[in-house]
Design a protein around this motif. Structure first.
Motif, mmCIF file in Angstrom:
data_model
loop_
_atom_site.group_PDB
_atom_site.id
_atom_site.type_symbol
_atom_site.label_atom_id
_atom_site.label_comp_id
_atom_site.label_asym_id
_atom_site.label_seq_id
_atom_site.Cartn_x
_atom_site.Cartn_y
_atom_site.Cartn_z
ATOM 1 N N VAL A 69 -45.043 -21.882 44.527
ATOM 2 C CA VAL A 69 -44.515 -21.002 43.480
ATOM 3 C C VAL A 69 -45.349 -19.730 43.322
ATOM 4 O O VAL A 69 -44.807 -18.628 43.203
ATOM 5 C CB VAL A 69 -44.445 -21.760 42.134
ATOM 6 C CG1 VAL A 69 -44.024 -20.815 41.003
ATOM 7 C CG2 VAL A 69 -43.473 -22.929 42.238
ATOM 8 N N ASP A 70 -46.669 -19.853 43.319
ATOM 9 C CA ASP A 70 -47.530 -18.684 43.087
ATOM 10 C C ASP A 70 -47.307 -17.593 44.132
ATOM 11 O O ASP A 70 -47.178 -16.411 43.790
ATOM 12 C CB ASP A 70 -49.006 -19.114 43.091
ATOM 13 C CG ASP A 70 -49.349 -19.960 41.884
ATOM 14 O OD1 ASP A 70 -48.617 -19.855 40.879
ATOM 15 O OD2 ASP A 70 -50.334 -20.722 41.932
ATOM 16 N N ASN A 71 -47.263 -17.977 45.390
ATOM 17 C CA ASN A 71 -47.054 -16.988 46.449
ATOM 18 C C ASN A 71 -45.644 -16.409 46.418
ATOM 19 O O ASN A 71 -45.437 -15.231 46.744
ATOM 20 C CB ASN A 71 -47.329 -17.612 47.824
ATOM 21 C CG ASN A 71 -48.804 -17.856 48.058
ATOM 22 O OD1 ASN A 71 -49.646 -17.056 47.660
ATOM 23 N ND2 ASN A 71 -49.131 -18.974 48.693
ATOM 24 N N LEU A 124 -43.927 -15.864 43.691
ATOM 25 C CA LEU A 124 -43.935 -14.892 42.602
ATOM 26 C C LEU A 124 -44.598 -13.583 43.031
ATOM 27 O O LEU A 124 -44.167 -12.497 42.618
ATOM 28 C CB LEU A 124 -44.662 -15.480 41.391
ATOM 29 C CG LEU A 124 -43.933 -16.610 40.665
ATOM 30 C CD1 LEU A 124 -44.822 -17.218 39.594
ATOM 31 C CD2 LEU A 124 -42.643 -16.095 40.039
ATOM 32 N N LYS A 125 -45.622 -13.671 43.854
ATOM 33 C CA LYS A 125 -46.274 -12.459 44.355
ATOM 34 C C LYS A 125 -45.306 -11.627 45.191
ATOM 35 O O LYS A 125 -45.277 -10.406 45.091
ATOM 36 C CB LYS A 125 -47.504 -12.829 45.186
ATOM 37 C CG LYS A 125 -48.656 -13.396 44.367
ATOM 38 C CD LYS A 125 -49.816 -13.798 45.270
ATOM 39 C CE LYS A 125 -50.953 -14.429 44.470
ATOM 40 N NZ LYS A 125 -52.074 -14.875 45.357
ATOM 41 N N MET A 173 -42.214 -19.432 35.371
ATOM 42 C CA MET A 173 -43.448 -18.662 35.512
ATOM 43 C C MET A 173 -43.207 -17.151 35.595
ATOM 44 O O MET A 173 -44.145 -16.380 35.751
ATOM 45 C CB MET A 173 -44.207 -19.133 36.758
ATOM 46 C CG MET A 173 -44.648 -20.597 36.683
ATOM 47 S SD MET A 173 -45.616 -21.133 38.101
ATOM 48 C CE MET A 173 -47.118 -20.163 37.876
#
Length: 526
Positions: free
Chosen positions: A157-159, A161-162, A190
């Motif tokens: 998820v974090d990557n 979103l980037k 997020m």
């Protein structure tokens, strides 16, 4: 009097000139930035070489080299293309971080995607670790759904979103719409609330509708605004929008009332309002309209961008021509696959089980129609046993009938797809197909009959072939015209089922007419 005219003329010239000078300075700064980026990738030159490169002669040489490269690309054969693809794969795997950026910027995103499809999971992760989120976003949004899903699982998820920070909202909505519901929810939780509202708004619409195609990144301004105020706003928000050539003009109630071309805004006086220069004869589409109908409208009116509105004529988003090109390709591919009885989701690399599930139902339908044709033939077994030449001749009638029907069928389905044909208004056009079938049937029947008469020494067999050919080709023309129109009227996709019913009709009628005539005139054939 002359002085007054001169003063007015000077005022008109001065005002747009200031705007143009500002734009020219911006363009100059952008060119300087671009040259600076390119300079980093060039080998160092001494002062004399640098001086020579700044002359007009070097520009001519550069242009000549570009022409040579273009010719090389155009004349490249398959082996050279495969070699280039191999070189790209190697470069993506082995280049360090700085080199990899140069490789990506010099290649098309779609070519990088094709190369990544053959990478292992570890190789994809290694590749992603050597580039920034912006470049990865450019590559990711061009990928097919399977590769997007695979990378989403690898990245987390974090990557994701980037990457989304560098992508338009409509592209993000398309990507999220194809992801599993659990992953989609984790990503949405997020994101910023404003972004979530826009994306969820886009996700409300089906993928194959105008709402599913549209983007919310556009420029819409109040019609009462002056050119000066509009230009200032355009400069402020242009970097965040997908289309800046067309400015959408709204009234006080946020209703779409027209469009203004950026070129017209640039050359008009600063005090002119957008309402004075806008085009009020605009073509818009509702959010629920099918994407195929939208593509017809864009093609009909030669639009570069089409606004999407709700029932109150409020602007919801826009559809750009690049999305329409994708729709045309998708719809044509879908129709071709359906006419062949192949699932639209099937691909050459699907598993055997998946392909069997997609193809088997239509093959079963074909099997049923084949048994019907076989039953018709079995009725005339006695006739065929007495005149064995009939067994060799009857497939000719069925085959020509099928080909004739498919010609008409393809033409009718195309016109239905373009919205130019329907059963209620255009059924009388079948007379043209009947006339055409009679002409073709007579010509082909005469040739086939002559060959059979000479081969088997029976003029009566030739006459039977002539009559049967005319009859079956006429039936095929009528069937090829009406079957897709009737299916469309019944809300059944004509491309999906027309060919099956047509083949059954031409086979059954062809055998029935030919063998029926043969049985009637059997004494003359013996």
């Amino acid at each position: 009097m002359d002085n007054e005219k001169l003063n007015k003329t000077q005022d008109i010239i001065d005002t747009p000139a200031e705007t143009l000078i500002d734009d020219a300075e911006i363009i100059k700064e952008e060119e300087e930035k671009e040259v600076f980026v390119l300079a980093d990738t060039l080998p160092e030159l001494d002062e004399e070489e640098a001086a020579e490169d700044s002359t007009d002669n070097s520009s001519t040489e550069d242009e000549a080299e570009e022409d040579v490269e273009l010719i090389d690309i155009i004349t490249a054969d398959d082996e050279e293309i495969e070699e280039q693809e191999y070189d790209l794969k190697e470069a993506l795997l082995t280049s360090d971080q700085d080199e990899l950026v140069d490789v990506i910027e010099s290649a098309y995103a779609i070519d990088v995607d094709i190369a990544l499809e053959e990478f292992t999971d570890d190789e994809i992760i290694s590749f992603a670790e050597r580039i920034d989120a912006e470049h990865m976003a450019q590559i990711y949004e061009q990928m097919d759904e399977d590769l997007q899903f695979r990378i989403a699982e690898l990245f987390g998820v974090d990557n994701m979103l980037k990457m989304f920070k560098f992508m338009s909202k409509d592209d993000i909505a398309d990507i999220l719409g194809d992801l599993p519901i659990n992953m989609r929810k984790r990503i949405l939780r997020m994101m910023k609330r404003k972004d979530i509202m826009e994306i969820e708004h886009l996700l409300l619409y089906e993928d194959d509708t105008a709402g599913g195609l549209m983007t919310t990144e556009y420029i819409a301004l109040n019609g009462k605004w002056t050119v000066e105020k509009a230009l200032n706003k355009i400069k402020e928000i242009a970097p965040k929008t997908e289309v800046i050539e067309t400015i959408f003009v709204l009234n006080g109630r946020k209703e779409l009332i027209g469009t203004a071309d950026l070129r017209d805004i640039l050359v008009e006086d600063n005090n002119t309002t957008l309402e004075e220069i806008m085009y009020d004869n605009i073509v818009s589409v509702p959010a629920e309209m099918d994407q195929e109908e939208v593509s017809h409208i864009v093609s009909k009116y030669d639009l570069k961008v089409v606004p999407v509105v709700n029932r109150k004529n409020s602007l919801l988003g826009i559809i750009t021509v690049d999305d329409i090109i994708d729709v045309l390709f998708e719809e044509q591919t879908e129709d071709i696959l359906k006419m062949a009885g192949v699932g639209t989701d099937e691909d050459v690399d699907n598993s055997v089980i998946k392909s069997v599930k997609m193809r088997l139902p239509w093959l079963m339908v074909n099997l049923v129609t084949a048994f019907v044709s076989s039953t018709v033939i079995s009725v005339f077994e006695g006739t065929i046993a007495q005149v064995t030449a009939l067994a060799a001749a009857m497939p000719i009638v069925a085959a020509l009938g099928g080909n004739t029907g498919n010609q008409t069928l393809s033409l009718v389905i195309r016109n239905i797809t373009l919205g130019e044909l329907n059963l209620k208004d255009d059924w009388k056009l079948v007379t043209k197909e009947i006339a055409l079938a009679l002409c073709n049937g007579a010509i082909m029947g005469f040739i086939a009959g002559l060959v059979l008469a000479m081969r088997y020494g029976s003029i009566y067999l030739g006459i039977i072939m002539l009559v049967a050919m005319i009859a079956n080709l006429t039936i095929a023309g009528i069937s090829g015209f009406f079957i897709p129109l009737i299916l469309k009227a019944l809300n059944v996709d004509p491309a999906l089922a027309s060919s099956i019913f047509l083949t059954a009709t031409t086979d059954i009628c062809g055998y029935l007419v030919f063998l029926g005539l043969a049985k009637m005139f059997l004494p003359l054939l013996l």
